[in-house]
Design a protein around this motif. Structure first.
Motif, short mmCIF file in Angstrom:
data_model
loop_
_atom_site.label_atom_id
_atom_site.label_comp_id
_atom_site.label_asym_id
_atom_site.label_seq_id
_atom_site.Cartn_x
_atom_site.Cartn_y
_atom_site.Cartn_z
N GLN A 18 1.14 -0.67 -0.12
CA GLN A 18 0.16 0.35 0.18
C GLN A 18 0.87 1.01 -0.17
N GLY A 19 1.63 0.94 0.63
CA GLY A 19 2.50 2.66 0.10
C GLY A 19 2.76 2.86 -0.47
N LEU A 20 3.69 1.64 -1.06
CA LEU A 20 4.58 1.29 -2.44
C LEU A 20 3.91 1.69 -3.54
N ARG A 21 2.50 1.39 -3.36
CA ARG A 21 1.08 1.82 -4.36
C ARG A 21 1.14 3.72 -4.57
N THR A 22 1.05 4.38 -3.29
CA THR A 22 0.60 5.08 -2.75
C THR A 22 1.15 6.28 -3.30
N PHE A 23 2.49 6.09 -3.11
CA PHE A 23 3.73 7.11 -3.45
C PHE A 23 3.48 6.91 -4.73
N LEU A 24 3.68 5.41 -5.64
CA LEU A 24 4.76 5.60 -6.64
C LEU A 24 2.24 6.33 -7.89
N ASP A 25 1.80 6.08 -7.42
CA ASP A 25 0.66 6.39 -7.81
C ASP A 25 0.69 8.18 -7.88
N LEU A 26 1.12 8.68 -7.21
CA LEU A 26 1.61 10.32 -7.36
C LEU A 26 2.72 10.51 -8.70
N GLN A 27 2.78 9.67 -9.17
CA GLN A 27 3.91 9.90 -10.13
C GLN A 27 3.18 9.80 -11.38
N ASP A 28 3.44 10.78 -12.38
CA ASP A 28 3.16 11.10 -14.12
C ASP A 28 3.08 11.00 -14.47
N ASP A 29 4.49 9.37 -14.97
CA ASP A 29 4.41 8.61 -15.59
C ASP A 29 5.11 7.13 -15.48
N ILE A 30 4.05 6.52 -13.77
CA ILE A 30 3.80 5.56 -13.10
C ILE A 30 2.71 4.68 -13.14
N THR A 31 2.13 3.84 -13.64
CA THR A 31 0.80 3.49 -13.70
C THR A 31 0.48 2.04 -12.32
N VAL A 32 0.22 1.83 -11.36
CA VAL A 32 0.77 0.57 -10.68
C VAL A 32 -0.66 -0.30 -11.31
N ILE A 33 -0.25 -1.37 -11.86
CA ILE A 33 -1.59 -2.18 -12.47
C ILE A 33 -2.43 -3.63 -11.05
N GLY A 34 -1.37 -3.68 -10.64
CA GLY A 34 -1.71 -4.95 -9.54
C GLY A 34 -0.48 -5.11 -8.59
N GLU A 35 -0.96 -5.92 -7.92
CA GLU A 35 -0.40 -6.49 -6.92
C GLU A 35 -0.32 -8.07 -6.64
N ALA A 36 1.38 -8.92 -6.17
CA ALA A 36 1.00 -9.88 -5.71
C ALA A 36 1.70 -10.66 -4.64
N PHE A 37 1.42 -11.00 -3.91
CA PHE A 37 1.56 -11.82 -2.41
C PHE A 37 3.58 -12.70 -2.17
N ASP A 38 3.51 -13.26 -3.51
CA ASP A 38 4.47 -14.82 -3.89
C ASP A 38 4.76 -14.13 -5.59
N GLY A 39 6.18 -15.60 -4.81
CA GLY A 39 6.55 -15.70 -6.02
C GLY A 39 5.56 -16.51 -6.77
N ALA A 40 4.76 -17.04 -6.97
CA ALA A 40 3.81 -17.79 -7.40
C ALA A 40 2.96 -17.01 -8.23
N SER A 41 2.06 -16.29 -6.80
CA SER A 41 1.36 -15.09 -7.90
C SER A 41 1.74 -13.96 -8.48
N CYS A 42 3.10 -13.79 -7.84
CA CYS A 42 2.97 -12.17 -8.65
C CYS A 42 3.73 -13.27 -10.67
N VAL A 43 4.17 -15.05 -10.70
CA VAL A 43 4.59 -14.64 -12.21
C VAL A 43 2.79 -14.86 -12.87
N ALA A 44 1.80 -15.01 -12.00
CA ALA A 44 0.58 -15.44 -12.24
C ALA A 44 0.30 -13.97 -12.80
N GLU A 45 0.65 -13.12 -11.83
CA GLU A 45 -0.08 -11.52 -12.24
C GLU A 45 0.68 -11.44 -13.16
#
Length: 213
Positions: A18-45
């Motif tokens: 949430q902290g990373l998303r909050t900061f990155l969403d303030l950047q004009d050229d960066i959009t957070v499109i999703g989150e994952a909680f471990d390696g397997a969910s990272c690959v899937a997402e």
């Protein structure tokens, strides 16, 4: 905006995500499109969302960051991976880089520096401390008499300079498909798995010299 850098955040702690998303969403050229909680969910997402950059924690319960990197590599996922870690020992980063990470930052990084690092790896640059590059080089037994064609050498130099396949194609008036073919040949000759490792190896061995350029 369609030109925004699409970021996937991977960390097992919701408050960190949430902290990373909050900061990155303030950047004009960066959009957070999703989150994952471990390696397997990272690959899937990553397969589902097609991010440009994955901001990846290394130490997670169950399947960790190295698992995710290997899974992404096995699926030829084009996302650039920036590891964000609390490990202070450079040797702890080496497995991640060998598995395909384009660089790393520490979790106490200045937020503006984090945004800059995301932009940098998205542009094709490699972000590694010299100590990590040294550890990667240790034990490297590849032959020193590798023969690249003149075009392969030019493409490799462009990779070291951080150019994307599209930029390399434009620079040498080639198709992107041809550039990819050259990259495949380079990796096969060097016995490496990705362009990040090729760039590191080229600089360390002198295959590419940036002196005076």
């Amino acid at each position: 905006m369609t030109d925004d850098i699409k970021v996937l955040i991977v960390d097992d702690h919701p408050v960190v995500r949430q902290g990373l998303r909050t900061f990155l969403d303030l950047q004009d050229d960066i959009t957070v499109i999703g989150e994952a909680f471990d390696g397997a969910s990272c690959v899937a997402e990553a397969e589902r969302l097609n991010p440009d950059v994955i901001l990846l924690d290394l130490r997670m319960p169950g399947t960790d960051g190295v698992f995710a990197l290997r899974g992404l590599r096995d699926r030829a996922n084009p996302a650039r991976v920036l590891v964000i870690t609390s490990f202070a020992d450079p040797s702890a980063i080496v497995p991640a880089v060998r598995a395909g990470a384009a660089g790393y930052v520490y979790k106490d990084v200045d937020p503006r520096a984090l945004a800059a690092a995301i932009r940098s790896v998205h542009a094709g640059h490699v972000l590694l401390h010299p100590d990590v590059a040294r550890l990667l080089a240790e034990g490297d037994s590849r032959p020193s008499d590798l023969k690249l064609t003149s075009r392969e050498s030019e493409v490799l130099e462009a990779v070291v300079r951080g150019l994307s396949n599209r930029e390399i194609a434009k620079k040498f008036d080639l198709s992107e498909k041809t550039v990819k073919s050259h990259m495949s040949a380079i990796l096969a000759k060097l016995g490496l798995q990705d362009r990040t490792q090729a760039a590191l190896y080229a600089v360390r061995t002198g295959l590419v010299s940036l002196a005076g350029k």
